[in-house]
Design an enzyme around this catalytic site. Structure first.
Site, PDB file in Angstrom:
ATOM      1  N   ASP A 100      39.212  41.013  45.152  1.00 48.69           N
ATOM      2  CA  ASP A 100      40.625  41.256  45.344  1.00 48.69           C
ATOM      3  C   ASP A 100      40.900  41.278  46.834  1.00 48.69           C
ATOM      4  OD1 ASP A 100      43.133  42.386  44.079  1.00 48.69           O
ATOM      5  OD2 ASP A 100      41.638  42.960  42.582  1.00 48.69           O
ATOM      6  N   ASP A 202      46.335  39.977  45.878  1.00 47.92           N
ATOM      7  CA  ASP A 202      47.173  41.037  45.336  1.00 47.92           C
ATOM      8  C   ASP A 202      48.617  40.928  45.837  1.00 47.92           C
ATOM      9  OD1 ASP A 202      47.134  43.782  43.979  1.00 47.92           O
ATOM     10  OD2 ASP A 202      48.035  44.256  45.918  1.00 47.92           O
ATOM     11  N   GLU A 261      48.256  36.944  42.363  1.00 42.07           N
ATOM     12  CA  GLU A 261      48.944  37.876  41.469  1.00 42.07           C
ATOM     13  C   GLU A 261      50.419  37.669  41.798  1.00 42.07           C
ATOM     14  OE1 GLU A 261      49.479  42.534  40.273  1.00 42.07           O
ATOM     15  OE2 GLU A 261      49.500  41.900  42.343  1.00 42.07           O
ATOM     16  N   HIS A 336      43.622  46.131  34.997  1.00 42.22           N
ATOM     17  CA  HIS A 336      43.621  47.517  35.469  1.00 42.22           C
ATOM     18  C   HIS A 336      45.030  48.092  35.638  1.00 42.22           C
ATOM     19  CE1 HIS A 336      44.399  45.044  38.886  1.00 42.22           C
ATOM     20  NE2 HIS A 336      44.750  46.104  39.580  1.00 42.22           N
ATOM     21  N   ASP A 337      46.051  47.256  35.536  1.00 44.48           N
ATOM     22  CA  ASP A 337      47.430  47.738  35.666  1.00 44.48           C
ATOM     23  C   ASP A 337      48.125  47.857  34.313  1.00 44.48           C
ATOM     24  OD1 ASP A 337      47.319  47.806  38.429  1.00 44.48           O
ATOM     25  OD2 ASP A 337      48.105  45.775  38.665  1.00 44.48           O
TER      26      ASP A 337
END
Ligand code: TEU
Length: 571
Positions: A100, A202, A261, A336-337
């Site tokens: 990331d 990200d 993302e 993870h979100d």
């Protein structure tokens, strides 16, 4: 048009959330050595790329998405030597590793920001966006993780407020400043030179700000994901100029995969990022699919009755169409979100948990897009559904709770919604075995382990041929052995059907019919996708099939893939 091949198009990506994967030293937090110790599990799935969430130095206000040193490893995660070892071991197993990269913002603990905060004359002041106090109130911007919802935070020493789209501990970098961009490109090269095979970038759609600071309607909770926010936050005037510069200065020189993302991006804008001719990025992870079913203008609140399958099919079909022959898609059902895939899109009750997990994986692994598997989903982990706010560790949930409480809102309703949607549902420790703490740690886990680990764990599924885990392994092998499942054209069937998702994946002389029942009841398939002559069933999450007059009767959450070789129907 025939798809151009690329290694990352054929890949299956496995996302590891390091702090919840495996703890090697008993401090309750997963770490790099923990990941190394579980590489056999990862490679046994047959995946090609391992993506790890941030492990850089960070005060950890947002679990590592607040970086204080881009070139250092956070001590809780291990050392640079551990990371070097991880890269090497992943490569030895024939996989690639991506990390990331959080470059929309830094931590407020980053040396650049600490300098910036000291005085307006400090050279690092211009590394961030500031609103000097003599200009009055800053224009409204939303701070997504701010307890008051505010996107500016006042700093006394500089008599100005800095911009933060996330929490006040995550100041946004000023990409207008060429020196900032050069610094960031340098960081990207640093990691590529260390052997990293690519990045998940990200919140990259947020990097360019309209520094004329146009008026944005102030709303309390509403500008989070919907309304006009995407226009202001995700489509800054110089976004594509920056991405092209990044390509020119970094990507062009490496065979790396680049994944954006992309909050705020719709299907008709996707090619701006991924059309090969534009020389920007390889793939975008959009939010349209994952956010479907939430009530627009509310904070992560599901529609009563959940998502609408017709709408979901429409979204994925639109994205496939938009990218057809021009770019390439990605697909994820959890990360993870997000809450757990099964709790979100399937059924997490005992009766249908495994069946719906298998059905969802059949979808994930038979679409024309690079699939992302989120760790834990391969064993069918489900939401933990905390009842007390103290159990939540996530800054998003905690701050939103405060915000609702302070404004006299309904915190009980919020707690209920969070059982469906909170990010911590997807972050509970990986359930390795029925040993203490699910085999995740010998210490006290940083986030509670889901008590269902005695039933749901990797060890129990390892040698069970009918487990979710082995089903996933099978599907990945299948995807790898049938090019039609990667590159074949996607053709939606029954677009109006409210319960069945059906499509063809069609390549020259080969075709797969995919039939998925997204509900907990039996559904009779309309004649349009009746049993194909000469077809071979290659995926079925039930022991047998049921039919009536040549039409399929799909059992609750049944998933079927039927292969029609020597297919003569033209696509
Ligand atoms: O998420 C970016 C983002 O748009 C978030 O608002 C996301 O929609 C939210 O987490 C959903 O609840 C990235 C990371 O994936 C996330 O973990 C970080 O918290 C965030 O950036 C800030 O760096």
């Amino acid at each position: 048009m025939k798809e151009r091949s690329a290694w990352w198009k054929e890949a299956v990506i496995y996302q590891v959330y390091p702090r919840s994967f495996k703890d090697s030293n008993g401090d309750g937090v997963g770490d790099l050595r923990g990941i190394i110790s579980k590489l056999d599990h990862i490679s046994s799935l047959g995946v090609d790329i391992v993506w790890i969430n941030p492990v850089y130095a960070s005060p950890d206000r947002d679990n590592g998405y607040d970086i204080s040193d881009y070139r250092a490893v956070q001590p809780k995660m291990g050392t640079m030597e551990d990371l070097r070892m991880l890269i090497q071991k992943v490569h030895e197993k024939g996989m690639k590793i991506i990390i990331d990269m959080v470059i929309n913002h830094t931590s407020d603990d980053h040396a650049w920001f600490r300098e910036a905060c000291s005085s307006r004359d400090n050279p690092f002041y211009s590394y961030y966006h500031w609103w000097p106090e003599e200009k009055g109130e800053p224009p409204h911007r939303c701070g997504f993780f701010d307890p008051a919802g505010k996107g500016w935070h006042y700093n006394k020493a500089t008599r100005s407020s800095y911009l933060h789209y996330f929490s006040e501990h995550q100041p946004d970098l000023n990409w207008e400043n060429p020196e900032v961009r050069e610094q960031l490109y340098d960081i990207l090269r640093y990691w590529l030179d260390k052997g990293i095979d690519g990045f998940r970038l990200d919140a990259i759609t947020f990097i360019s700000k309209d520094t004329r600071w146009p008026y944005v309607t102030p709303t309390i909770l509403k500008d989070r994901y919907y309304g006009d926010w995407g226009h202001y936050y995700a489509k800054g005037p110089r976004l594509h100029e920056y991405l092209q510069e990044m390509h020119e200065k970094v990507w062009r020189h490496y065979d790396a995969v680049t994944i954006a993302e992309a909050p705020g991006i719709k299907a008709d804008e996707a090619n701006l990022f991924v059309d090969t001719g534009r020389k920007e990025l390889n793939m975008v992870c959009h939010f349209e699919g994952i956010m479907s079913g939430y009530i627009p203008s509310e904070f992560k609140k599901m529609q009563p009755g959940g998502y609408n399958l017709k709408e979901l099919k429409n979204i994925y079909t639109l994205w496939d169409k938009a990218l057809d022959g021009r770019g390439w898609g990605s697909l994820y059902l959890g990360n993870h979100d997000q809450p757990r895939m099964v709790s979100h899109w399937g059924h997490d009750g005992v009766e249908y948990r495994e069946l719906s997990a298998k059905m969802l994986f059949t979808f994930l692994l038979t679409m024309r897009a690079t699939p992302f598997i989120y760790n834990g989903d391969e064993i069918g982990m489900v939401n933990i559904k905390f009842e007390n706010i103290e159990d939540y560790q996530d800054i998003e949930t905690r701050h939103m709770y405060r915000r609702i409480k302070d404004s006299g809102g309904d915190v009980d309703a919020f707690m209920k919604d969070q059982q469906l949607a909170a990010r911590d549902n997807g972050r509970t420790p990986f359930q390795w075995s029925k040993d203490v703490n699910a085999g995740f740690t010998m210490g006290k886990p940083w986030l509670k382990v889901n008590p269902n680990y005695r039933q749901i764990n990797a060890a129990a599924q390892e040698n069970d041929p009918s487990s979710v885990l082995n089903f996933v392994r099978y599907l990945i092998r299948l995807r790898k052995s049938i090019p039609a499942l990667v590159y074949g054209k996607y053709e939606l069937l029954l677009p109006e059907h409210p319960h069945i998702y059906a499509y063809y994946r069609r390549a020259e002389g080969d075709c797969c019919l995919v039939l998925l029942n997204f509900t907990s009841y039996e559904v009779l398939c309309p004649a349009d996708c009746s049993i194909p002559l000469g077809g071979e069933i290659i995926v079925n999450n039930y022991p047998g099939i049921r039919e009536k007059d040549g039409r399929w009767r799909l059992q609750p959450y049944q998933a079927l893939v039927c292969r029609i070789k020597n297919d003569t129907v033209s696509g």
